[in-house]
Design an enzyme around this catalytic site. Structure first.
Site, PDB file in Angstrom:
ATOM      1  N   LYS A 171      45.919  46.881  39.514  1.00  0.00           N
ATOM      2  CA  LYS A 171      46.158  46.316  38.179  1.00  0.00           C
ATOM      3  C   LYS A 171      44.827  46.111  37.436  1.00  0.00           C
ATOM      4  O   LYS A 171      44.732  46.333  36.229  1.00  0.00           O
ATOM      5  CB  LYS A 171      46.919  44.990  38.300  1.00  0.00           C
ATOM      6  CG  LYS A 171      47.135  44.261  36.994  1.00  0.00           C
ATOM      7  CD  LYS A 171      48.036  44.996  36.005  1.00  0.00           C
ATOM      8  CE  LYS A 171      48.121  44.243  34.679  1.00  0.00           C
ATOM      9  NZ  LYS A 171      48.958  44.878  33.686  1.00  0.00           N
ATOM     10  N   LYS A 239      41.131  37.214  30.563  1.00  0.00           N
ATOM     11  CA  LYS A 239      41.301  36.816  31.971  1.00  0.00           C
ATOM     12  C   LYS A 239      41.192  38.051  32.884  1.00  0.00           C
ATOM     13  O   LYS A 239      40.495  38.034  33.893  1.00  0.00           O
ATOM     14  CB  LYS A 239      42.677  36.145  32.118  1.00  0.00           C
ATOM     15  CG  LYS A 239      43.116  35.798  33.503  1.00  0.00           C
ATOM     16  CD  LYS A 239      44.351  36.485  34.050  1.00  0.00           C
ATOM     17  CE  LYS A 239      45.468  36.911  33.190  1.00  0.00           C
ATOM     18  NZ  LYS A 239      46.548  37.631  33.836  1.00  0.00           N
TER      19      LYS A 239
HETATM   20  P1  NAD Z   1      53.454  34.291  28.807  1.00  0.00           P
HETATM   21  O1  NAD Z   1      52.417  33.265  28.529  1.00  0.00           O
HETATM   22  O2  NAD Z   1      54.289  34.801  27.677  1.00  0.00           O
HETATM   23  O3  NAD Z   1      54.463  33.772  29.945  1.00  0.00           O
HETATM   24  C1  NAD Z   1      54.092  32.938  31.007  1.00  0.00           C
HETATM   25  C2  NAD Z   1      55.225  31.968  31.226  1.00  0.00           C
HETATM   26  O4  NAD Z   1      54.926  31.132  32.356  1.00  0.00           O
HETATM   27  C3  NAD Z   1      55.460  31.020  30.035  1.00  0.00           C
HETATM   28  O5  NAD Z   1      56.805  31.086  29.701  1.00  0.00           O
HETATM   29  C4  NAD Z   1      55.074  29.643  30.580  1.00  0.00           C
HETATM   30  O6  NAD Z   1      55.881  28.632  30.047  1.00  0.00           O
HETATM   31  C5  NAD Z   1      55.377  29.819  32.055  1.00  0.00           C
HETATM   32  N1  NAD Z   1      54.630  28.880  32.876  1.00  0.00           N
HETATM   33  C6  NAD Z   1      53.294  28.605  32.868  1.00  0.00           C
HETATM   34  N2  NAD Z   1      53.003  27.669  33.786  1.00  0.00           N
HETATM   35  C7  NAD Z   1      54.173  27.353  34.390  1.00  0.00           C
HETATM   36  C8  NAD Z   1      54.533  26.441  35.415  1.00  0.00           C
HETATM   37  N3  NAD Z   1      53.611  25.673  36.001  1.00  0.00           N
HETATM   38  N4  NAD Z   1      55.834  26.373  35.774  1.00  0.00           N
HETATM   39  C9  NAD Z   1      56.764  27.141  35.194  1.00  0.00           C
HETATM   40  N5  NAD Z   1      56.487  28.032  34.210  1.00  0.00           N
HETATM   41  C10 NAD Z   1      55.209  28.114  33.815  1.00  0.00           C
HETATM   42  O7  NAD Z   1      52.692  35.479  29.532  1.00  0.00           O
HETATM   43  P2  NAD Z   1      53.193  36.991  29.727  1.00  0.00           P
HETATM   44  O8  NAD Z   1      52.648  37.826  28.619  1.00  0.00           O
HETATM   45  O9  NAD Z   1      54.643  37.010  30.051  1.00  0.00           O
HETATM   46  O10 NAD Z   1      52.336  37.363  31.043  1.00  0.00           O
HETATM   47  C11 NAD Z   1      52.679  36.890  32.335  1.00  0.00           C
HETATM   48  C12 NAD Z   1      51.824  37.632  33.351  1.00  0.00           C
HETATM   49  O11 NAD Z   1      52.069  39.037  33.247  1.00  0.00           O
HETATM   50  C13 NAD Z   1      50.311  37.440  33.138  1.00  0.00           C
HETATM   51  O12 NAD Z   1      49.671  37.379  34.373  1.00  0.00           O
HETATM   52  C14 NAD Z   1      49.921  38.703  32.382  1.00  0.00           C
HETATM   53  O13 NAD Z   1      48.564  39.017  32.572  1.00  0.00           O
HETATM   54  C15 NAD Z   1      50.864  39.721  32.971  1.00  0.00           C
HETATM   55  N6  NAD Z   1      51.206  40.865  32.117  1.00  0.00           N
HETATM   56  C16 NAD Z   1      51.537  40.700  30.807  1.00  0.00           C
HETATM   57  C17 NAD Z   1      51.846  41.818  30.037  1.00  0.00           C
HETATM   58  C18 NAD Z   1      52.198  41.714  28.564  1.00  0.00           C
HETATM   59  O14 NAD Z   1      52.222  42.749  27.888  1.00  0.00           O
HETATM   60  N7  NAD Z   1      52.461  40.547  28.023  1.00  0.00           N
HETATM   61  C19 NAD Z   1      51.846  43.093  30.621  1.00  0.00           C
HETATM   62  C20 NAD Z   1      51.549  43.209  31.959  1.00  0.00           C
HETATM   63  C21 NAD Z   1      51.230  42.103  32.715  1.00  0.00           C
END
Ligand code: NAD
Length: 294
Positions: A171, A239
């Site tokens: 990743k 990050k």
């Molecule tokens: P996001 O911030 O939209 O979602 C994260 C979720 O986790 C939020 O809904 C938040 O409320 C929840 N959360 C945080 N702390 C928490 C806790 N202690 N208990 C319960 N829920 C909690 O982020 P995202 O864009 O969905 O990304 C999530 C992961 O996927 C990250 O690691 C990111 O790097 C990775 N990612 C994102 C994408 C993208 O395009 N957005 C693509 C690939 C990978």
């Protein structure tokens, strides 16, 4: 049908949970932003009031959280997954975190009687909504095989790339290519516009040639239109560039282009674009050239 506890219903987790419900699994979700519960329930899933409630009967626990502190808190914390899930449950962590954290979580899981896979994804919000993510999986072959129906429901390409942490290494490589590509597409737009050429038409041609990429396919129109709603936030890519920097130091290797892209993304954050999509690197390049919003 598998009983799944799903923690972290954000931009990615929310549509992934819905795909799992549609594939016939029983999904009990928990997240901090309760907006996402409406969608989960409308799609046939259920909401939990705590991590304990979400995982107490789960055969598979899924986490899709921002970064390693959140994953560590949710999984290893006093009231976390390992404290409440049934012994033998399989944890699939789809979050992007540093490889050593994935290894530590897998080791802690092993000691507590849990199986763990790191399974970060690529494909962005569109890939999550369409259920066509690319998934890079670290862990044992046995657990990878057990998780196949889950990967099938949310992804199109899923590959077992090695032991615990290997998914995160792949990743990191993915994020390097994505960040670098955005920076170059941004420069291409600024170049064409500075010379009076229609960047939209120009990128249409690039998309069909050797310069073509999934980023050009999905993002060229929104970039030219300066639409930067996330998507994937600059804060999260910042990050990920940190993960790449740490990993390259540990491996004693130089990644000069990564260093440059890391600085450009850091500049985007410093300029106040952290909550925008990473395609907003275009704004950084425009600002560098005195062509940003006045
Ligand atoms: P996001 O911030 O939209 O979602 C994260 C979720 O986790 C939020 O809904 C938040 O409320 C929840 N959360 C945080 N702390 C928490 C806790 N202690 N208990 C319960 N829920 C909690 O982020 P995202 O864009 O969905 O990304 C999530 C992961 O996927 C990250 O690691 C990111 O790097 C990775 N990612 C994102 C994408 C993208 O395009 N957005 C693509 C690939 C990978």
């Amino acid at each position: 049908m598998t009983r799944i506890g799903f923690i972290g219903l954000g931009i990615m987790g929310s549509p992934m949970a819905s795909h799992l419900v549609q594939a016939g699994h029983e999904v009990l979700g928990y997240t901090l932003n309760s907006d996402a519960y409406q969608r989960l329930e409308a799609d046939g899933g259920r909401s939990a009031g705590s991590i304990a409630e979400a995982v107490k009967d789960a055969e598979i626990v899924i986490t899709m959280l921002p970064n390693h502190p959140q994953v560590e808190e949710v999984v290893l914390g006093e009231d976390g997954v390992f404290a409440h899930a049934p012994e033998g449950a399989l944890l699939i962590d789809f979050s992007t975190i540093r490889p050593e954290s994935s290894v530590a979580i897998a080791e802690a899981g092993g000691k507590a009687g849990f199986r763990v896979l790191d399974a970060p994804v690529s494909g962005g919000q569109a890939g999550a909504e369409q259920g066509v993510l690319s998934i890079m999986v670290g862990g044992t072959e046995f657990d990878f095989a057990a998780a196949t129906p889950i990967f099938e429901a949310v992804g199109k390409t899923y590959i077992h790339v090695g032991p615990h942490g290997a998914g995160q290494v792949v990743k990191a490589a993915n994020q390097l290519v994505v960040g670098g590509t955005y920076a170059l597409v941004a420069e291409a737009i600024v170049l064409m516009e500075a010379l009076g050429v229609d960047a939209g038409k120009g990128l249409d041609v690039l998309a069909g040639g050797l310069a073509g990429s999934r980023i050009l396919e999905l993002k060229r129109k929104s970039m030219v239109a300066r639409e930067f709603a996330p998507g994937f936030r600059i804060d999260l890519h910042h990050k990920d560039m940190g993960i790449i920097a740490d990993a390259s130091r540990q491996a004693d290797i130089a990644l000069p282009t990564a260093a440059l892209v890391t600085s450009l993304i850091a500049a985007g954050r410093a300029q106040g674009y952290g909550a925008l999509d990473h395609s907003a690197l275009l704004k950084v390049i425009e600002n560098l050239n005195g062509r940003g919003e006045k």
